[in-house]
Write a protein that holds these residues in place. Structure first.
Motif, PDB file in Angstrom:
ATOM      1  N   TYR A  12       0.973  -1.136  -0.053  1.00 33.19           N
ATOM      2  CA  TYR A  12       0.145  -0.088  -0.013  1.00 33.19           C
ATOM      3  C   TYR A  12       0.791   1.232   0.036  1.00 33.19           C
ATOM      4  N   GLU A  56      -3.659  -2.522  -7.269  1.00 38.40           N
ATOM      5  CA  GLU A  56      -3.185  -1.786  -6.109  1.00 38.40           C
ATOM      6  C   GLU A  56      -3.825  -0.295  -5.982  1.00 38.40           C
ATOM      7  N   ARG A  59      -7.239  -0.840  -4.891  1.00 39.59           N
ATOM      8  CA  ARG A  59      -7.484  -0.937  -3.536  1.00 39.59           C
ATOM      9  C   ARG A  59      -7.228   0.215  -2.662  1.00 39.59           C
ATOM     10  N   HIS A  60      -6.203   1.011  -3.092  1.00 43.61           N
ATOM     11  CA  HIS A  60      -5.761   2.150  -2.100  1.00 43.61           C
ATOM     12  C   HIS A  60      -6.879   3.283  -2.050  1.00 43.61           C
ATOM     13  N   ARG A  62     -10.100   3.067  -3.370  1.00 40.93           N
ATOM     14  CA  ARG A  62     -11.638   2.925  -3.687  1.00 40.93           C
ATOM     15  C   ARG A  62     -12.304   3.434  -2.162  1.00 40.93           C
TER      16      ARG A  62
END
Length: 587
Positions: A12, A56, A59-60, A62
C-alpha cells in the motif's frame, strides 16, 4: 526516538489524510516524496496495461472514491454503483492519462462526472413529481433547501450548469422530508420563511409574532432539521453495516488510562494509550511528547486562559507525531474546524469502526470535556460510542454527537491505520529544526486557520512576562494550568535529550552533535526548574493572585531567565541538527 514496525512488504501507499469540514468526500492528501514516487510508478505501469498495479491503485483509493460519490448523491447503494462504473471508466481510460502525478484529481473527476450523470438519468423520472418547469423558476427555493443542506457554495460554483438545478430539486425534496421532524407552528413558520420565500416581517404578521420570535423559531427549526439529517445519515450507515455483517458492538479492553500515562497534555497522553493498545507498550510518554514536539513547545492565549495550551495546529502536530513514531494515521478536522456534513461523519466512522473492531482506540476532541479523550468502543444497537477522558471513563456518546457535543464543538478525531520503518535520524533533524523555529518564530501561526491557534515560542514568554510585570487581572486557574503544562513539557524535553545522549533512543549520534545536545539538555533541565518555581507560586487548582506584586514580580524574573535559556537551547538544537544532517549526507 524509536521507529515502530515496518511495512513488512505490504504494497500500500503510505499517506496521511486530513479530512476537514469543507465538503462531503473531499480531503487533502499529503504524501511523502517516497510515497508520491511509488504512486507515480504504479500509474505508469497501469497505463501500460499492468493489471496488478491497477489493482493496487484501486485498493488504495476505493474508499476515497466512495466518499467523493457520497458528496453528490445521498444513497450509499447508488454511490457504490457510481464507484463501480467509475472504476470501469478508469480502467478503459488510464492509458490516456498524460500526467501520472494528476492521477487523484483525474480519478475524482471521473467519479464526480459519473455521479452527476446518475442524477441526470434519474431526473427525467422525477421532474414531474418535483414540479419542474424547466425555466429555472423557483431557484430561490432550491437555494434555501441547499442552504439547509450545507450545499449553497456547491450550487454557486455550478452556476449555469443544468445539473445544478436537478441537484437543487433533489435537495428541496430532502428538506421537505426533514420538515417532518417539526411540529405545529414551527413547521408552518419554516415552510413560509425557508420555502415560501416570505420576508421575515410578513411571516411575523401572518403568525402574529414579533420579528425576533420568527428568527428564533427559524433558528430552532434549522437546528432540529440539522440533527435529523445527521440521525438519518447514521441510520442509513447502520443499515449498510448490518448488510455487510459487521460486529454490533466492541470494547477495546486494552485502551485504558494507565497511571504512568497521566499528563496535563491530553493529546500526548491519549496517543500513548493508543500506542499501548496497539501493542507498542515500549513507547514512553516522554517519546510521545518528543515525537509530537509537545516537549519543546510553549503556546498561550493573550490572557493566559486555560485554552492557551491547546492553541496549536492539532492536525499537523499529531500527524508529525504518528509519522516520527512510524505510524500512518488518518486525521479528520482540526483546531477551529466544525463538522460540515453528515457524510463527513460517515466517512470517519468507516475508519474508526474498522480500527475499533481490531482493538485500536481513536483519539477525539471534546468527547466529554473540552480536551482530548479516547473513543474506545461502540454499540451499533444503541448508536453509541464508549468514550474516556480525564473526567469520565466508559461514558456513552451518541454516534451523531461525535464532533458535535455542543454548538461550538471543534471536530477532530484520529486513529493509526498502519506502520512503516522510520528514518530516525531524519526525524530527529526535523524535530530539532522545528523546535528552533518554534522558539524563535514570529509568535503566531501563518496557517489560514491561525485564529484557532495561540501565541507561541519566545512571544508566549513575552505575554507571560508582560502580564506579570503589569500585575494584569488574569484568571488564577488559567495561570496555574499554563504553568503546569509548561513545567511538564520541559521535564520531558530534558529526559528525552538525556536519553538520546545515553543511547536509550536507539539513534547513533555523531560525535560533533553530542556536545550541543548535552548543552541543550542542561538548559531544559534548568528551564524545568524555573517553571517548577512558577508552579509553586501559582499551584493548581488555585494559586496566588497574579495581580499580587510579590508572586507576579518573582514569576516575571524567573520567566525572563527561562526565555533566555529557551533561545540558547534553540540555538544548540539547531547546531545539533546541522551536524546530524552533514553526517547523514556525507558532507
Amino acid at each position: 526516538m524509536k521507529g515502530i514496525g515496518s511495512t513488512g512488504g505490504e504494497s500500500y501507499i503510505r499517506q496521511e489524510v486530513y479530512r476537514g469540514s469543507e465538503s462531503c468526500g473531499q480531503e487533502v492528501v499529503r504524501m511523502t516524496d517516497r510515497d508520491a514516487a511509488r504512486q507515480h510508478e504504479l500509474v505508469e505501469k497501469a497505463r501500460k496495461g499492468d493489471a496488478e498495479s491497477f489493482g493496487e491503485l484501486v485498493r488504495h483509493h476505493r474508499s476515497r472514491m466512495l466518499g467523493w460519490a457520497l458528496g453528490v448523491v445521498r444513497s450509499r447503494e447508488l454511490a457504490e454503483d457510481i464507484v463501480q462504473e467509475a472504476l470501469m471508466q478508469s480502467l478503459r481510460k488510464i492509458g490516456s492519462l498524460e500526467q501520472p502525478d494528476k492521477f487523484v484529481p483525474w480519478l475524482r473527476t471521473l467519479v464526480r462526472n459519473q455521479a452527476l450523470m446518475s442524477i441526470r438519468r434519474s431526473s427525467n423520472r422525477r421532474e414531474l413529481a418535483l414540479g419542474a418547469d424547466g425555466d429555472g423558476s423557483g431557484s430561490g427555493e432550491y437555494e434555501a433547501a441547499l442552504a439547509l443542506a450545507g450545499g449553497t457554495a456547491w450550487l454557486q460554483q455550478q452556476d449555469g450548469d443544468p445539473q445544478a438545478a436537478v441537484f437543487g430539486r433533489l435537495a428541496l425534496r430532502e428538506m421537505q422530508s426533514l420538515l417532518a421532524c417539526l411540529s405545529g407552528r414551527d413547521r408552518s413558520i419554516a415552510e413560509a420563511s425557508l420555502f415560501g420565500g416570505l420576508p421575515v416581517r410578513d411571516v411575523a404578521e401572518r403568525f402574529g409574532m414579533t420579528v425576533g420570535a420568527v428568527y428564533t423559531a427559524v433558528s430552532r427549526s434549522r437546528q432540529k432539521m440539522t440533527e435529523a439529517r445527521f440521525e438519518n445519515e447514521i441510520e442509513h450507515y447502520m443499515e449498510a453495516r448490518r448488510r455487510r455483517g459487521k460486529p454490533a458492538a466492541k470494547r477495546c479492553e486494552r485502551a485504558r488510562y494507565y497511571t504512568s500515562f497521566g499528563a496535563y497534555n491530553t493529546m500526548a497522553s491519549t496517543m500513548a494509550v493508543t500506542l499501548a493498545a496497539a501493542g507498542a507498550k515500549e513507547v514512553s510518554l516522554t517519546e510521545v511528547m518528543a515525537a509530537t514536539g509537545h516537549a519543546f513547545r510553549i503556546q498561550t492565549a493573550p490572557d493566559l486562559g486555560v485554552s492557551g495550551p491547546y492553541g496549536y495546529n492539532w492536525a499537523a502536530t499529531l500527524r508529525a507525531g504518528w509519522r516520527r513514531l512510524g505510524y500512518v494515521a488518518v486525521i479528520y478536522g482540526g483546531a477551529g474546524e466544525r463538522i460540515g456534513q453528515p457524510c463527513d461523519l460517515a466517512a470517519a466512522m468507516d475508519v474508526l469502526l474498522e480500527r475499533l473492531e481490531s482493538g485500536i482506540p481513536a483519539i477525539g476532541w471534546s468527547l466529554n470535556n473540552t480536551e482530548f479523550g479516547l473513543i474506545e468502543g461502540f454499540d451499533d444497537r444503541k448508536r453509541q460510542w464508549t468514550v474516556t477522558d480525564t473526567a469520565a471513563a466508559g461514558k456513552r456518546l451518541s454516534y451523531a454527537k461525535l464532533g458535535r457535543l455542543h454548538d461550538d464543538a471543534e471536530w477532530f478525531v484520529s486513529v493509526p491505520t498502519g506502520r512503516f520503518q522510520v528514518d530516525r535520524t531524519a526525524c530527529l533533524i526535523e524535530l530539532f529544526e522545528q523546535t528552533a523555529g518554534h522558539i524563535r518564530g514570529s509568535g503566531r501561526s501563518s496557517s489560514a486557520n491561525a485564529a484557532a491557534y495561540g501565541i507561541e515560542g519566545a512571544a508566549a514568554y513575552r505575554v507571560w512576562i508582560e502580564t506579570m510585570n503589569r500585575q494584569q487581572a488574569t484568571d488564577p486557574l488559567g495561570v496555574a494550568y499554563n504553568a503546569a503544562v509548561a513545567y511538564e513539557a520541559r521535564k520531558h524535553a530534558s529526559a528525552y535529550l538525556r536519553g538520546l545522549v545515553s543511547g536509550a533512543g536507539g539513534i547513533s549520534l555523531c560525535a560533533n552533535a553530542v556536545p550541543a545536545i548535552t548543552y541543550a539538555e542542561r538548559l531544559y533541565r534548568q528551564i524545568a526548574g524555573m517553571w517548577e518555581q512558577v508552579c509553586r507560586l501559582f499551584p493548581l487548582p488555585y494559586g496566588a493572585d497574579p495581580t499580587s506584586p510579590g508572586p507576579a514580580d518573582r514569576a516575571a524574573r524567573l520567566l525572563e531567565r527561562a526565555c533566555e535559556a529557551e533561545l540558547a537551547a534553540a540555538d544548540a538544537l539547531a547546531e545539533a541538527a546541522a551536524h546530524l544532517a552533514r553526517r547523514r549526507t556525507g558532507c
